[in-house]
Every structure is written in structure tokens, then in C-alpha cells.
Design an enzyme around this catalytic site. Structure first.
Site, PDB file in Angstrom:
ATOM      1  N   HIS A  38      -2.514  -1.963 -43.784  1.00  9.17           N
ATOM      2  CA  HIS A  38      -3.389  -1.927 -44.964  1.00  9.17           C
ATOM      3  C   HIS A  38      -3.053  -0.708 -45.833  1.00  9.17           C
ATOM      4  CE1 HIS A  38      -6.330  -4.426 -42.312  1.00  9.17           C
ATOM      5  NE2 HIS A  38      -5.372  -5.152 -42.833  1.00  9.17           N
TER       6      HIS A  38
HETATM    7  C1  LIG Z   1       1.830  -8.176 -41.098  1.00 10.59           C
HETATM    8  C2  LIG Z   1       0.705  -8.012 -42.077  1.00 10.59           C
HETATM    9  C3  LIG Z   1      -0.538  -8.589 -41.789  1.00 10.59           C
HETATM   10  C4  LIG Z   1      -1.587  -8.437 -42.693  1.00 10.59           C
HETATM   11  N1  LIG Z   1      -2.771  -9.111 -42.471  1.00 10.59           N
HETATM   12  C5  LIG Z   1      -3.704  -9.137 -43.462  1.00 10.59           C
HETATM   13  C6  LIG Z   1      -4.803 -10.050 -43.411  1.00 10.59           C
HETATM   14  O1  LIG Z   1      -4.939 -10.867 -42.494  1.00 10.59           O
HETATM   15  N2  LIG Z   1      -5.714 -10.021 -44.433  1.00 10.59           N
HETATM   16  C7  LIG Z   1      -5.582  -9.160 -45.481  1.00 10.59           C
HETATM   17  O2  LIG Z   1      -6.452  -9.146 -46.338  1.00 10.59           O
HETATM   18  N3  LIG Z   1      -4.538  -8.312 -45.571  1.00 10.59           N
HETATM   19  C8  LIG Z   1      -3.576  -8.316 -44.611  1.00 10.59           C
HETATM   20  N4  LIG Z   1      -2.460  -7.539 -44.760  1.00 10.59           N
HETATM   21  C9  LIG Z   1      -2.376  -6.619 -45.913  1.00 10.59           C
HETATM   22  C10 LIG Z   1      -2.140  -7.321 -47.243  1.00 10.59           C
HETATM   23  O3  LIG Z   1      -1.208  -8.375 -47.130  1.00 10.59           O
HETATM   24  C11 LIG Z   1      -1.686  -6.277 -48.260  1.00 10.59           C
HETATM   25  O4  LIG Z   1      -2.663  -5.252 -48.309  1.00 10.59           O
HETATM   26  C12 LIG Z   1      -1.550  -6.862 -49.667  1.00 10.59           C
HETATM   27  O5  LIG Z   1      -0.626  -7.909 -49.695  1.00 10.59           O
HETATM   28  C13 LIG Z   1      -1.121  -5.747 -50.617  1.00 10.59           C
HETATM   29  O6  LIG Z   1      -0.928  -6.287 -51.905  1.00 10.59           O
HETATM   30  P1  LIG Z   1      -0.022  -5.530 -52.960  1.00 10.59           P
HETATM   31  O7  LIG Z   1       0.086  -6.431 -54.125  1.00 10.59           O
HETATM   32  O8  LIG Z   1      -0.531  -4.158 -53.122  1.00 10.59           O
HETATM   33  O9  LIG Z   1       1.405  -5.373 -52.263  1.00 10.59           O
HETATM   34  P2  LIG Z   1       2.337  -6.472 -51.624  1.00 10.59           P
HETATM   35  O10 LIG Z   1       1.604  -7.724 -51.350  1.00 10.59           O
HETATM   36  O11 LIG Z   1       3.034  -5.807 -50.493  1.00 10.59           O
HETATM   37  O12 LIG Z   1       3.387  -6.803 -52.787  1.00 10.59           O
HETATM   38  C14 LIG Z   1       4.390  -5.942 -53.228  1.00 10.59           C
HETATM   39  C15 LIG Z   1       5.554  -6.807 -53.680  1.00 10.59           C
HETATM   40  O13 LIG Z   1       6.458  -6.014 -54.421  1.00 10.59           O
HETATM   41  C16 LIG Z   1       7.786  -6.305 -54.005  1.00 10.59           C
HETATM   42  N5  LIG Z   1       8.593  -5.121 -54.279  1.00 10.59           N
HETATM   43  C17 LIG Z   1       8.570  -3.944 -53.616  1.00 10.59           C
HETATM   44  N6  LIG Z   1       9.406  -3.076 -54.180  1.00 10.59           N
HETATM   45  C18 LIG Z   1       9.964  -3.703 -55.228  1.00 10.59           C
HETATM   46  C19 LIG Z   1      10.889  -3.315 -56.210  1.00 10.59           C
HETATM   47  N7  LIG Z   1      11.417  -2.066 -56.235  1.00 10.59           N
HETATM   48  N8  LIG Z   1      11.278  -4.229 -57.134  1.00 10.59           N
HETATM   49  C20 LIG Z   1      10.766  -5.489 -57.133  1.00 10.59           C
HETATM   50  N9  LIG Z   1       9.869  -5.897 -56.220  1.00 10.59           N
HETATM   51  C21 LIG Z   1       9.458  -5.013 -55.296  1.00 10.59           C
HETATM   52  C22 LIG Z   1       7.633  -6.605 -52.541  1.00 10.59           C
HETATM   53  O14 LIG Z   1       8.759  -7.295 -52.032  1.00 10.59           O
HETATM   54  C23 LIG Z   1       6.339  -7.396 -52.522  1.00 10.59           C
HETATM   55  O15 LIG Z   1       6.560  -8.767 -52.740  1.00 10.59           O
HETATM   56  C24 LIG Z   1      -1.393  -7.666 -43.875  1.00 10.59           C
HETATM   57  C25 LIG Z   1      -0.148  -7.116 -44.157  1.00 10.59           C
HETATM   58  C26 LIG Z   1       0.901  -7.300 -43.285  1.00 10.59           C
HETATM   59  C27 LIG Z   1       2.240  -6.707 -43.628  1.00 10.59           C
END
Ligand SMILES: Cc1cc2nc3c(=O)[nH]c(=O)nc-3n(C[C@H](O)[C@H](O)[C@H](O)COP(=O)(O)OP(=O)(O)OC[C@H]3O[C@@H](n4cnc5c(N)ncnc54)[C@H](O)[C@@H]3O)c2cc1C
Length: 510
Positions: A464
Site C-alpha cells: 500500500h
Molecule cells: C500484490 C498487490 C496486492 C494488492 N492488493 C490490494 C487489494 O486487494 N486492494 C486494494 O485496494 N489495493 C491493493 N493493492 C494496492 C493497490 O493496487 C495500489 O495501491 C494502487 O493500484 C495504487 O494506484 P496508483 O495509481 O497510485 O499506482 P499503480 O496502480 O501502481 O499505477 C502506476 C502505473 O504507472 C506505471 N508506471 C510506473 N512508472 C512509469 C513510468 N516511468 N512511465 C510510464 N508508466 C509508469 C506502472 O507500470 C503502473 O501501471 C495491492 C497491490 C499489490 C502490488
């Protein structure tokens, strides 16, 4: 133009070097895909969405029970943390999702909104009432299509995100709720209704899963709109830095197939690369602590000392029992959750508990406490007082950033972890679980020093990650309440980086 069929993107995705879009969104994860979906709903706005990974067309994404199978594949960023002296020098696997949908494509499918106190705290930090619980509750009501017990005050129907309580709940999880009630944790109808306004409670969990299929934010907001003529989605394209003209963001530099391409933004650049890569992109762009930037020879555009600091997460530690030889539910998803408060931090729940009907522990913990053939793991999660940091390992954009979680670095966090383990053991060793559980395997000791040693070996991430470009109006804040980067025009952050602290539970919904 969309490259979403799994074939490798051609360098630059076929988009001309220097092409201009109104908005450029960097990262197609839980947040970025929603931002791109909402912006491109206006046909007058051209939107470029850049994603480092590939598509989400896989049974390991569609079937939420297979989520752990994504570890070690191209669908994760396999970050490894710095060695932590509080964890016997261990380096932790620190996964995040990679590819369309980001973490939302690989996670365990828990839908957790966050506690009232989280949102009211954010509003106070951001000095913006719109982050408060009352407003956020309206947003949640609007985006949800809720399929559980009606609660018109808190739940909505007809929104894009299909949410329901776990279906066909196995008796192992109703037993968990019985045991929690016996331990003084009251039962609620839903984990996201009134419970998120109370100090403690337990419930069947909510999930963004429909007919057995994952409904990631990417699926809910973007996947059906890839044919919009004003939307361009390029996968296998990694943003290395924001292009700045003085203190105005004018585009991004990205790498695809080994070739560097520049895209121009007429209106705004939005960073949604997640809580590890978003601060890394900011730092490479000259936005961060000026002395750190100078040490890498990066010209300073804006001194913002908070970039990369304040890394927050939940600490997880698997407590194991040996199970009797009776039918167990499918192995990977807890169908129930408990929340309770830390007596040393009154006011809001700080701890939560899931249950995995399998052995789920760190390698070091498994070495200390060998797993029995039939293992069940209680998975407590806790918020920490300490904070970690993301920093650059070098200027090369292909170098993974340094991640130092500093788990258990605040001495009071160990005391809290001990209290958290005590409740997990009370639930696991309760009379209610006697028909299921034969004996406690780990930590199976009440000696403080031994439980501490168990924790130092057992601690892992709950994935998280957040807080590394947090909002606020103070010196350490990176964005304001509208997510605009302080001191820079035309640049926002929209992902978990902006959260000042981790919400009570999982972070996709927040
Ligand atoms: C194994 C696991 C289990 C989890 N279980 C849960 C759950 O059951 N329920 C829940 O609510 N949350 C869960 N989480 C947490 C949740 O998925 C994340 O908190 C959430 O997805 C974060 O959203 P975000 O948009 O901040 O980042 P992310 O969803 O991580 O998105 C970031 C995106 O940016 C891309 N990216 C990164 N760097 C670059 C770059 N330089 N150029 C272009 N693209 C880039 C990445 O590839 C990714 O697709 C889990 C996470 C993991 C890893």
C-alpha cells in the site's frame, strides 16, 4: 491510436517525436487510467496515456483468485528495499503492478474506502474541505454500483465500479467474525459502511469483482473507450522525465524500444506512475530537495524537499496456525476483515486483520518456523508512525529508485506491532476456531523478546505504498489540494503518492 493488443510497441508508438496533446498522463494504473478516462470523455481534449508495461489481457489478471501468480512476471515492478537493520538486515520484495491497470490489475481485489478520520485528516492537511469525509462519501456513492445490503446514506448504485460483499462466504471466515466478536470487535453489515465511522469492527469484505472477474479501475473507466479518436494509449513506453520551460511543464521525455521520444503537452502533464516511480520522475526532472539533486548533477528547477520522503505503507506479518484436515476455501483471498484501534493511538482504528487459508509468510519467517503441510495464516496489517524514503540511485532512468521503508524504525512501532500480534493470537486461539485450527505455529510464544524476533523476520509490505508526493500547504508538501505541484505550472500528481498517510486499509479505492 492504441497499442493494446499485446504486440510490442514500435519505438515512440508510431506517434511522431514532438507530437502535441492537450494532456499527457504518465502511468495507466488505478489512478492514471481513471484520469485518462475522465479527461478523454471530453471530445475536445486530446489525451496521451503512457504506460511502461504491457496490456492486461491475461487470465492471471481476469481471475482475482490468481493474483499471486503475477509476482515474478512482467506485470510487476519487482522493487527490492534497502537492507533494514530493524528487520535483521533484511531486504524486502516490494512489488507494484506494471501494465495497463497497474496495481489494480494484480491486486487481491479488496475494495476499501478508508476511514472517516483519514479523509478529514487529509482535508485538514490539504486545507481543502473537498478532501473531507462528507465530500468523499458523495464521490464514493457516485462511482459505486453497490450490490450489497442497501445503505442509501453511504452506498450508491449505477456507478462505473461494481462492488459487492464477498460471495459464498466459507465457514472459516464466518468463524473469524465470530471469534472477533468474542474478542470485543463488533460485527457490521459491510466493511465500507458505518464501520468506516467507528473505532473497531469486523465484516465480510467488499470486492471490486463481478461474476468472478476482476473489475479494475482501468476496466471500469478506460478499457471500453480505447476507440475514442481523441485518446492515444501507448504501452511499453516509460516516462523518464518531465520537460520544463522554466517552471512550466511542457511535455515529457519517454523511452520505448530503446528510443527516446518527446511528447508535448499543450495544457497539463499528470504524473500517475505510482508512489515509487512518480517521485523518481519528479527528481529526474529537477523537482526535489536541491542538495540531493545537486549531488546527482541534476539542475534544480524547484526545491521541494518532500519529494520522495514520507513513504508510507502498512506493515504485514503472517502469524501461522496448523489446520485440521478439513475442507478449506480457495487459497488466495480473505473473505472477512477486522479493524481495531491501538490503545496508544486512540481516535481511529490502526490495525486490520485478514486470513489466508494457506501458508503466507516471509522466507526468513518460514526458515524460523517451518510451515506445516496444512497451514492457515492470519495477516495483521498496521499503520506505522515512521516513514520511509524513495531516492534516486543515479540519473539513468532505467535504474530502479532506492526504496528505504524504515519499517519499525520508530521505537513505538514495535510496541504497536506487539499489541497487534496479541489480538491476532486471541482470535486464532479462540474457542470458535478449535474445529479448524490444531495449534499455533508462529509466533507461538509470549516472551516479548521472542515475539520481537518473530516480527523482525516476519515483517513484509501490504503493497500500500503512498505518501511520496504528498499534498499539503507546508514546506514538505509536494502538491496542493488540487494536486498541482507546488511552484510548477501545468504539472499535477494523481496517484497514491499524494496521500499524506496511508488510509486505514487497502489503497485502490482511495
Ligand atoms: C500484490 C498487490 C496486492 C494488492 N492488493 C490490494 C487489494 O486487494 N486492494 C486494494 O485496494 N489495493 C491493493 N493493492 C494496492 C493497490 O493496487 C495500489 O495501491 C494502487 O493500484 C495504487 O494506484 P496508483 O495509481 O497510485 O499506482 P499503480 O496502480 O501502481 O499505477 C502506476 C502505473 O504507472 C506505471 N508506471 C510506473 N512508472 C512509469 C513510468 N516511468 N512511465 C510510464 N508508466 C509508469 C506502472 O507500470 C503502473 O501501471 C495491492 C497491490 C499489490 C502490488
Amino acid at each position: 491510436m492504441q497499442h493494446t493488443d499485446g504486440r510490442p510497441a514500435e519505438p515512440g508508438g508510431g506517434v511522431a517525436d514532438g507530437a502535441t496533446f492537450d494532456f499527457i498522463v504518465c502511468g495507466a494504473g488505478s489512478a492514471g487510467s481513471v484520469v485518462a478516462g475522465l479527461l478523454s470523455a471530453d471530445p475536445a481534449a486530446t489525451v496521451l496515456l503512457l504506460e511502461s508495461g504491457g496490456d492486461d489481457d491475461s487470465q492471471f489478471v481476469r481471475d482475482p483468485d490468481l493474483w499471486p501468480a503475477n509476482f515474478g512476471t512482467e506485470r510487476e515492478w519487482a522493487f527490492v528495499t534497502e537492507a533494514n537493520p530493524q528487520l535483521n538486515g533484511r531486504r524486502l520484495a516490494y512489488s507494484m503492478g506494471r501494465g495497463l491497470g497497474g496495481g489494480g490489475s494484480v491486486n487481491a481485489g479488496v475494495w476499501a474506502r478508508g476511514h472517516r478520520t483519514d479523509w478529514d485528516g487529509y482535508a485538514a492537511t490539504a486545507k481543502d474541505e473537498r478532501w473531507g469525509y462528507r465530500d468523499v462519501l458523495e464521490t464514493y456513492r457516485a462511482i459505486e454500483d453497490w450490490h450489497g445490503a442497501p445503505d442509501p446514506e453511504r452506498r450508491g448504485t449505477g456507478g462505473p465500479v461494481s462492488v459487492r460483499p464477498s460471495q459464498d462466504v466459507h465457514p472459516l471466515f464466518t468463524t473469524m467474525l465470530d471469534a472477533a466478536e468474542a474478542a470485543g470487535i463488533p460485527r457490521f453489515d459491510s466493511a465500507n459502511g458505518a464501520l468506516m465511522e467507528h473505532g473497531r469492527g469486523c465484516s465480510v469484505r467488499d470486492e471490486n469483482i463481478e461474476d468472478g472477474e476482476r473489475r479494475s479501475p482501468y476496466r471500469c473507466y478506460l478499457a471500453d473507450h480505447l476507440d475514442r479518436p481523441n485518446l492515444t494509449v501507448l504501452q511499453d513506453t516509460t516516462v523518464s522525465r518531465v520537460l520544463l520551460d522554466g517552471r512550466t511543464a511542457v511535455g515529457v521525455e519517454a523511452v520505448s524500444g530503446g528510443r527516446v521520444t518527446r511528447f508535448r503537452a499543450a495544457h497539463e502533464v499528470v504524473l500517475s506512475a505510482g508512489a515509487i516511480n512518480t517521485p523518481a520522475v519528479l527528481l529526474r526532472s529537477g523537482i526535489g530537495d536541491e542538495s540531493d539533486l545537486r549531488s546527482f548533477g541534476i539542475p534544480v528547477v524547484q526545491h521541494l524537499p518532500g519529494v520522495g520522503r514520507n513513504l508510507d505503507d502498512h506493515i504485514r506479518f503472517g502469524c501461522v496456525w496448523e489446520a485440521h484436515d478439513i475442507p478449506m476455501p480457495p487459497p488466495t483471498r480473505s473473505q472477512a476483515v477486522c479493524f481495531w484501534e491501538d490503545e496508544t493511538r486512540p481516535g481511529a482504528p490502526e490495525f486490520f486483520l485478514y486470513l489466508s487459508p494457506t501458508g503466507s509468510v516471509s522466507p526468513e519467517s518460514a526458515a524460523q518456523y517451518p510451515l506445516p503441510e496444512r497451514a492457515v495464516t492470519f495477516l495483521p496489517g498496521m499503520r506505522q508512525r515512521g516513514r520511509g524514503q524513495v531516492s534516486l540511485a543515479g540519473t539513468d532512468p532505467t535504474l530502479a529508485p532506492r526504496v528505504d521503508t524504515r519499517f519499525l524504525s520508530d521505537p513505538d512501532d514495535m510496541a504497536s506491532a506487539l499489541a497487534c500480534v496479541a489480538m491476532a493470537r486471541e482470535v486464532g486461539n479462540s474457542a470458535a476456531f478449535a474445529p479448524y485450527l490444531k495449534r499455533e505455529v508462529a509466533p507461538a510464544t509470549s516472551t516479548r523478546a521472542d515475539v520481537e524476533m518473530f516480527l523482525r523476520n516476519a515483517v513484509e509490505t501490504f503493497w500500500h505504498q503512498c505518501g511520496t508526493a504528498r499534498m499539503g500547504a507546508d514546506r514538505e508538501a509536494v502538491v496542493d489540494g488540487r494536486l498541482r505541484v507546488h511552484g510548477i505550472t501545468g504539472l499535477r500528481v494523481a496517484d497514491a503518492s499524494v496521500l499524506p498517510h496511508v488510509t486505514l486499509a487497502n489503497t485502490t479505492a482511495p
